[in-house]
Design a protein around this motif. Structure first.
Motif, PDB file in Angstrom:
ATOM      1  N   ARG A  70      30.341  48.150 -72.250  1.00 34.09           N
ATOM      2  CA  ARG A  70      29.371  47.799 -73.297  1.00 34.09           C
ATOM      3  C   ARG A  70      28.606  46.525 -72.938  1.00 34.09           C
ATOM      4  N   GLN A  71      27.374  46.451 -73.410  1.00 28.29           N
ATOM      5  CA  GLN A  71      26.483  45.339 -73.086  1.00 28.29           C
ATOM      6  C   GLN A  71      27.038  44.004 -73.556  1.00 28.29           C
ATOM      7  N   SER A  72      27.699  43.976 -74.702  1.00 27.63           N
ATOM      8  CA  SER A  72      28.232  42.699 -75.210  1.00 27.63           C
ATOM      9  C   SER A  72      29.269  42.115 -74.245  1.00 27.63           C
ATOM     10  N   LEU A  73      30.065  42.970 -73.612  1.00 28.23           N
ATOM     11  CA  LEU A  73      31.048  42.491 -72.643  1.00 28.23           C
ATOM     12  C   LEU A  73      30.352  42.032 -71.364  1.00 28.23           C
ATOM     13  N   LYS A  74      29.347  42.756 -70.926  1.00 28.23           N
ATOM     14  CA  LYS A  74      28.570  42.331 -69.759  1.00 28.23           C
ATOM     15  C   LYS A  74      27.969  40.945 -69.991  1.00 28.23           C
ATOM     16  N   ASP A  75      27.433  40.736 -71.188  1.00 26.56           N
ATOM     17  CA  ASP A  75      26.828  39.444 -71.519  1.00 26.56           C
ATOM     18  C   ASP A  75      27.853  38.317 -71.466  1.00 26.56           C
ATOM     19  N   ILE A  76      29.060  38.579 -71.976  1.00 25.62           N
ATOM     20  CA  ILE A  76      30.136  37.580 -71.946  1.00 25.62           C
ATOM     21  C   ILE A  76      30.499  37.249 -70.510  1.00 25.62           C
ATOM     22  N   ILE A  77      30.658  38.273 -69.684  1.00 26.32           N
ATOM     23  CA  ILE A  77      31.052  38.072 -68.286  1.00 26.32           C
ATOM     24  C   ILE A  77      30.012  37.251 -67.540  1.00 26.32           C
ATOM     25  N   ILE A  78      28.754  37.585 -67.697  1.00 29.93           N
ATOM     26  CA  ILE A  78      27.683  36.841 -67.023  1.00 29.93           C
ATOM     27  C   ILE A  78      27.657  35.397 -67.498  1.00 29.93           C
ATOM     28  N   ASP A  79      27.806  35.178 -68.795  1.00 25.14           N
ATOM     29  CA  ASP A  79      27.802  33.824 -69.346  1.00 25.14           C
ATOM     30  C   ASP A  79      28.962  32.998 -68.792  1.00 25.14           C
ATOM     31  N   VAL A  80      30.161  33.574 -68.784  1.00 19.45           N
ATOM     32  CA  VAL A  80      31.333  32.853 -68.275  1.00 19.45           C
ATOM     33  C   VAL A  80      31.171  32.562 -66.785  1.00 19.45           C
ATOM     34  N   CYS A  81      30.703  33.539 -66.024  1.00 17.00           N
ATOM     35  CA  CYS A  81      30.477  33.326 -64.586  1.00 17.00           C
ATOM     36  C   CYS A  81      29.468  32.204 -64.353  1.00 17.00           C
ATOM     37  N   ASN A  82      28.370  32.225 -65.084  1.00 13.88           N
ATOM     38  CA  ASN A  82      27.359  31.176 -64.944  1.00 13.88           C
ATOM     39  C   ASN A  82      27.940  29.795 -65.236  1.00 13.88           C
ATOM     40  N   LYS A  83      28.736  29.692 -66.279  1.00 10.27           N
ATOM     41  CA  LYS A  83      29.336  28.401 -66.639  1.00 10.27           C
ATOM     42  C   LYS A  83      30.319  27.925 -65.576  1.00 10.27           C
ATOM     43  N   LYS A  84      31.146  28.826 -65.074  1.00 13.25           N
ATOM     44  CA  LYS A  84      32.122  28.460 -64.037  1.00 13.25           C
ATOM     45  C   LYS A  84      31.409  28.030 -62.753  1.00 13.25           C
ATOM     46  N   ILE A  85      30.373  28.770 -62.368  1.00 11.73           N
ATOM     47  CA  ILE A  85      29.617  28.439 -61.159  1.00 11.73           C
ATOM     48  C   ILE A  85      28.933  27.080 -61.319  1.00 11.73           C
ATOM     49  N   ALA A  86      28.340  26.841 -62.475  1.00 19.63           N
ATOM     50  CA  ALA A  86      27.667  25.565 -62.725  1.00 19.63           C
ATOM     51  C   ALA A  86      28.658  24.399 -62.689  1.00 19.63           C
ATOM     52  N   ALA A 131      33.297  34.279 -58.652  1.00 18.62           N
ATOM     53  CA  ALA A 131      32.476  34.507 -59.838  1.00 18.62           C
ATOM     54  C   ALA A 131      31.120  35.103 -59.457  1.00 18.62           C
ATOM     55  N   LEU A 132      30.574  34.680 -58.319  1.00 17.41           N
ATOM     56  CA  LEU A 132      29.288  35.231 -57.869  1.00 17.41           C
ATOM     57  C   LEU A 132      29.382  36.736 -57.614  1.00 17.41           C
ATOM     58  N   LYS A 133      30.490  37.174 -57.039  1.00 21.91           N
ATOM     59  CA  LYS A 133      30.690  38.605 -56.767  1.00 21.91           C
ATOM     60  C   LYS A 133      30.776  39.391 -58.065  1.00 21.91           C
ATOM     61  N   VAL A 134      31.549  38.892 -59.014  1.00 23.69           N
ATOM     62  CA  VAL A 134      31.723  39.563 -60.302  1.00 23.69           C
ATOM     63  C   VAL A 134      30.383  39.642 -61.032  1.00 23.69           C
ATOM     64  N   LYS A 135      29.673  38.536 -61.053  1.00 23.56           N
ATOM     65  CA  LYS A 135      28.359  38.508 -61.707  1.00 23.56           C
ATOM     66  C   LYS A 135      27.417  39.523 -61.070  1.00 23.56           C
ATOM     67  N   SER A 136      27.399  39.590 -59.767  1.00 20.01           N
ATOM     68  CA  SER A 136      26.546  40.536 -59.065  1.00 20.01           C
ATOM     69  C   SER A 136      26.908  41.987 -59.402  1.00 20.01           C
ATOM     70  N   LEU A 137      28.191  42.281 -59.439  1.00 18.05           N
ATOM     71  CA  LEU A 137      28.630  43.642 -59.796  1.00 18.05           C
ATOM     72  C   LEU A 137      28.157  44.021 -61.196  1.00 18.05           C
ATOM     73  N   ILE A 138      28.247  43.090 -62.124  1.00 19.65           N
ATOM     74  CA  ILE A 138      27.816  43.344 -63.503  1.00 19.65           C
ATOM     75  C   ILE A 138      26.308  43.539 -63.558  1.00 19.65           C
ATOM     76  N   GLU A 139      25.583  42.681 -62.878  1.00 21.15           N
ATOM     77  CA  GLU A 139      24.120  42.745 -62.938  1.00 21.15           C
ATOM     78  C   GLU A 139      23.577  44.016 -62.291  1.00 21.15           C
ATOM     79  N   HIS A 140      24.305  44.577 -61.361  1.00 16.60           N
ATOM     80  CA  HIS A 140      23.826  45.779 -60.657  1.00 16.60           C
ATOM     81  C   HIS A 140      24.499  47.054 -61.141  1.00 16.60           C
TER      82      HIS A 140
END
Length: 71
Positions: free
Chosen positions: A2-18, A61-70
């Motif tokens: 679901r999109q809401s979970l994708k959004d959470i994952i991307i947000d958490v990945c972005n925060k961890k990477i930052a 986190a970059l790998k996970v984010k990429s998998l979600i985005e694609h």
């Protein structure tokens, strides 16, 4: 997934990477609070992580984010 979970994952990945840089590792547990208040969503993430993509417990986190985005 679901999109809401994708959004959470991307947000958490972005925060961890930052906070810790491009090489930071992450587990699917990072997307949830320390209590199991939504077991259905947790199982959805676990299924995607373990069964669908056969990821290790910790992944970049970059790998996970990429998998979600694609996906």
């Amino acid at each position: 997934m679901r999109q809401s979970l994708k959004d959470i994952i991307i947000d958490v990945c972005n925060k961890k990477i930052a906070a810790k840089g491009d090489q930071v590792g992450i587990s699917f547990y990072a997307f949830f609070k320390n209590k199991n208040d939504n077991p259905e969503l947790l199982m959805e993430a676990a299924t995607w992580w373990i069964q669908t993509h056969k990821l290790d417990h910790f992944e970049k986190a970059l790998k996970v984010k990429s998998l979600i985005e694609h996906s």
